[in-house]
Scaffold this motif. Structure first.
Motif, short mmCIF file in Angstrom:
data_model
loop_
_atom_site.label_atom_id
_atom_site.label_comp_id
_atom_site.label_asym_id
_atom_site.label_seq_id
_atom_site.Cartn_x
_atom_site.Cartn_y
_atom_site.Cartn_z
N LYS A 1 -3.71 7.12 -2.79
CA LYS A 1 -3.47 5.81 -2.19
C LYS A 1 -3.57 4.74 -3.28
O LYS A 1 -4.51 4.76 -4.08
N SER A 2 -2.60 3.84 -3.30
CA SER A 2 -2.67 2.73 -4.27
C SER A 2 -2.26 1.44 -3.57
O SER A 2 -1.46 1.45 -2.64
N GLU A 3 -2.84 0.34 -4.02
CA GLU A 3 -2.51 -0.98 -3.48
C GLU A 3 -2.08 -1.87 -4.64
O GLU A 3 -2.78 -1.95 -5.65
N LEU A 4 -0.95 -2.52 -4.46
CA LEU A 4 -0.41 -3.39 -5.50
C LEU A 4 -0.09 -4.76 -4.91
O LEU A 4 0.49 -4.84 -3.83
N PRO A 5 -0.45 -5.83 -5.60
CA PRO A 5 -0.09 -7.16 -5.10
C PRO A 5 1.41 -7.39 -5.19
O PRO A 5 2.07 -6.89 -6.10
N LEU A 6 1.94 -8.14 -4.24
CA LEU A 6 3.35 -8.53 -4.22
C LEU A 6 3.43 -10.02 -4.49
O LEU A 6 2.66 -10.80 -3.93
N GLU A 7 4.41 -10.41 -5.32
CA GLU A 7 4.62 -11.81 -5.64
C GLU A 7 6.10 -12.15 -5.54
O GLU A 7 6.94 -11.28 -5.78
N PRO A 8 6.43 -13.41 -5.22
CA PRO A 8 7.83 -13.81 -5.23
C PRO A 8 8.44 -13.57 -6.61
O PRO A 8 7.81 -13.83 -7.64
N ALA A 9 9.67 -13.03 -6.62
CA ALA A 9 10.33 -12.70 -7.89
C ALA A 9 11.78 -13.16 -7.89
O ALA A 9 12.61 -12.61 -8.59
N GLY A 10 12.10 -14.14 -7.10
CA GLY A 10 13.48 -14.63 -7.02
C GLY A 10 13.70 -15.24 -5.66
O GLY A 10 12.76 -15.43 -4.88
N ASP A 11 14.95 -15.54 -5.36
CA ASP A 11 15.29 -16.21 -4.10
C ASP A 11 14.77 -15.50 -2.87
O ASP A 11 14.11 -16.09 -2.04
N ASN A 12 15.10 -14.22 -2.74
CA ASN A 12 14.70 -13.48 -1.55
C ASN A 12 14.02 -12.16 -1.91
O ASN A 12 14.11 -11.18 -1.18
N THR A 13 13.32 -12.14 -3.05
CA THR A 13 12.70 -10.90 -3.50
C THR A 13 11.20 -11.06 -3.73
O THR A 13 10.71 -12.12 -4.07
N LEU A 14 10.52 -9.94 -3.54
CA LEU A 14 9.10 -9.81 -3.86
C LEU A 14 8.99 -8.61 -4.78
O LEU A 14 9.68 -7.61 -4.58
N ALA A 15 8.11 -8.68 -5.77
CA ALA A 15 7.95 -7.57 -6.70
C ALA A 15 6.47 -7.26 -6.89
O ALA A 15 5.62 -8.14 -6.75
N THR A 16 6.19 -6.00 -7.19
CA THR A 16 4.81 -5.58 -7.42
C THR A 16 4.39 -5.94 -8.83
O THR A 16 5.20 -5.98 -9.75
N THR B 1 0.86 -1.17 0.00
CA THR B 1 0.00 0.00 0.00
C THR B 1 0.90 1.23 0.00
O THR B 1 1.76 1.36 0.87
N VAL B 2 0.69 2.10 -0.98
CA VAL B 2 1.52 3.30 -1.11
C VAL B 2 0.63 4.52 -0.87
O VAL B 2 -0.41 4.68 -1.49
N LEU B 3 1.06 5.37 0.07
CA LEU B 3 0.39 6.64 0.36
C LEU B 3 1.31 7.75 -0.13
O LEU B 3 2.36 8.00 0.44
N ASN B 4 0.89 8.38 -1.21
CA ASN B 4 1.68 9.44 -1.83
C ASN B 4 0.86 10.72 -1.76
O ASN B 4 0.06 11.00 -2.65
#
Length: 124
Positions: free
Chosen positions: A78-93, A71-74
């Protein structure tokens, strides 16, 4: 005079121990680092995508099976973006993350073992 010296020594000891006991690490990927649940999270904004790196005392933590949202408050936006695994120890929107200077971001994560973690970031 002894009380003043003792007090000064105690203040210096407490101030010095803050650096020694701090869990947060320096950014390794040019982002913002925060700690939560004894883990370090680094939020990186690159090419409109937000990536979160997860570590435990400098060692990568697997993000397999992790679900969550960012969740980003700018300002008033306000915006909400799903996060998904994107590698060994990373999550990406999925989608564009508008992480402008001064924005606040909250990552609500659920690890594979059902442990929930909320991490708050302030973009500098």
């Amino acid at each position: 005079m002894k009380k003043l010296i003792t007090l000064a020594a105690m203040v210096m000891a407490v101030a010095a121990s803050g650096n020694v006991l701090a869990h947060g690490d320096k950014p390794k990927h040019g982002g913002v680092v925060q700690s939560a649940s004894d883990l370090s999270f680094e939020l990186v904004n690159k090419d409109g995508k937000a990536t979160i790196y997860v570590e435990d005392h400098g060692k990568p933590v697997s993000t397999a099976g992790v679900t969550g949202k960012l969740t980003v408050l700018n300002g008033a936006e306000k915006s909400e973006l799903p996060l998904e695994p994107a590698g060994d120890n990373t999550l990406a929107t999925k989608g564009e993350a508008k992480l402008a200077k001064g924005a606040k971001a909250i990552a609500a994560l659920t690890f594979a073992d059902k442990k929930a973690v909320n991490v708050r970031f302030s973009v500098k």
